[in-house]
Design an enzyme around this catalytic site. Sequence first.
Site, PDB file in Angstrom:
ATOM      1  N   ILE A  33       0.820  -1.209   0.000  1.00 51.02           N
ATOM      2  CA  ILE A  33       0.000   0.000   0.000  1.00 51.02           C
ATOM      3  C   ILE A  33       0.859   1.267   0.000  1.00 51.02           C
ATOM      4  O   ILE A  33       0.388   2.343  -0.385  1.00 51.02           O
ATOM      5  CB  ILE A  33      -0.967  -0.027   1.219  1.00 51.02           C
ATOM      6  CG1 ILE A  33      -2.184   0.842   0.990  1.00 51.02           C
ATOM      7  CG2 ILE A  33      -0.249   0.336   2.511  1.00 51.02           C
ATOM      8  CD1 ILE A  33      -3.301   0.590   1.989  1.00 51.02           C
ATOM      9  N   GLN A  95       9.855  -4.910  11.585  1.00 57.24           N
ATOM     10  CA  GLN A  95       8.672  -5.679  11.172  1.00 57.24           C
ATOM     11  C   GLN A  95       7.425  -5.035  11.772  1.00 57.24           C
ATOM     12  O   GLN A  95       7.336  -4.887  12.992  1.00 57.24           O
ATOM     13  CB  GLN A  95       8.779  -7.145  11.622  1.00 57.24           C
ATOM     14  CG  GLN A  95       7.613  -7.991  11.131  1.00 57.24           C
ATOM     15  CD  GLN A  95       7.681  -9.457  11.556  1.00 57.24           C
ATOM     16  OE1 GLN A  95       8.576  -9.856  12.307  1.00 57.24           O
ATOM     17  NE2 GLN A  95       6.733 -10.248  11.094  1.00 57.24           N
ATOM     18  N   HIS A 101       6.023 -12.149   5.526  1.00 51.47           N
ATOM     19  CA  HIS A 101       5.907 -11.598   4.178  1.00 51.47           C
ATOM     20  C   HIS A 101       7.287 -11.289   3.638  1.00 51.47           C
ATOM     21  O   HIS A 101       8.160 -10.827   4.367  1.00 51.47           O
ATOM     22  CB  HIS A 101       5.039 -10.333   4.150  1.00 51.47           C
ATOM     23  CG  HIS A 101       5.422  -9.291   5.155  1.00 51.47           C
ATOM     24  ND1 HIS A 101       5.090  -9.395   6.488  1.00 51.47           N
ATOM     25  CD2 HIS A 101       6.119  -8.137   5.031  1.00 51.47           C
ATOM     26  CE1 HIS A 101       5.562  -8.340   7.140  1.00 51.47           C
ATOM     27  NE2 HIS A 101       6.198  -7.571   6.284  1.00 51.47           N
TER      28      HIS A 101
HETATM   29  P1  5GP Z   1       7.094  -4.754   7.353  1.00 54.96           P
HETATM   30  O1  5GP Z   1       7.285  -3.347   7.848  1.00 54.96           O
HETATM   31  O2  5GP Z   1       6.362  -5.588   8.389  1.00 54.96           O
HETATM   32  O3  5GP Z   1       8.323  -5.403   6.833  1.00 54.96           O
HETATM   33  O4  5GP Z   1       6.158  -4.633   6.070  1.00 54.96           O
HETATM   34  C1  5GP Z   1       4.785  -4.434   6.141  1.00 54.96           C
HETATM   35  C2  5GP Z   1       4.358  -3.809   4.842  1.00 54.96           C
HETATM   36  O5  5GP Z   1       2.954  -3.918   4.747  1.00 54.96           O
HETATM   37  C3  5GP Z   1       4.703  -2.327   4.716  1.00 54.96           C
HETATM   38  O6  5GP Z   1       5.570  -2.128   3.589  1.00 54.96           O
HETATM   39  C4  5GP Z   1       3.344  -1.646   4.552  1.00 54.96           C
HETATM   40  O7  5GP Z   1       3.375  -0.580   3.626  1.00 54.96           O
HETATM   41  C5  5GP Z   1       2.452  -2.780   4.085  1.00 54.96           C
HETATM   42  N1  5GP Z   1       1.057  -2.642   4.484  1.00 54.96           N
HETATM   43  C6  5GP Z   1       0.587  -2.290   5.720  1.00 54.96           C
HETATM   44  N2  5GP Z   1      -0.747  -2.302   5.724  1.00 54.96           N
HETATM   45  C7  5GP Z   1      -1.142  -2.682   4.468  1.00 54.96           C
HETATM   46  C8  5GP Z   1      -2.428  -2.868   3.872  1.00 54.96           C
HETATM   47  O8  5GP Z   1      -3.481  -2.709   4.485  1.00 54.96           O
HETATM   48  N3  5GP Z   1      -2.433  -3.254   2.572  1.00 54.96           N
HETATM   49  C9  5GP Z   1      -1.293  -3.454   1.845  1.00 54.96           C
HETATM   50  N4  5GP Z   1      -1.421  -3.820   0.576  1.00 54.96           N
HETATM   51  N5  5GP Z   1      -0.058  -3.285   2.391  1.00 54.96           N
HETATM   52  C10 5GP Z   1       0.008  -2.895   3.683  1.00 54.96           C
END
Ligand code: 5GP
Length: 115
Positions: A33, A95, A101
Amino acid sequence: MNVADCLFCKIVAKELGSEIVMETDNVLAFRDINPGAPTHVLVIPKEHIASAQELGSEHGTLLAEMFGVMADVAAGAGLDGGHRLVTNVGPDAGQSVHHLHFHVLGGRAMSWPPG
Ligand code: 5GP
Ligand code: ZN
């Protein structure tokens, strides 16, 4: 964390919308997103797994499927110049969603090490 409250489980269940790029029996790929690169796709198992720290040998087949999807996503996006695969594990890595993911990032040159 309760699986029922998991954002990515809701995306898997299609209770929350997302721009799906690819779907297989056990894996979903959808656009981030808040993209950090021209191509920024998240590849997740449909099964709730909190992070890479929870993975074991029993996940071998699932991981092969995930890496196959990642390669197909990169090829489908035409990332001929290469791409980056990242999974953040825990607070120091930043994270923010506690459902495993991999980020598939590409479409621009990237620096190393990451911030
Ligand atoms: P992390 O920070 O855990 O490695 O990555 C989580 C990712 O999920 C982030 O890059 C963030 O932009 C994405 N993200 C968070 N909420 C949503 C959502 O509701 N939809 C989508 N498509 N991505 C999301
Ligand atoms: Zn989940």
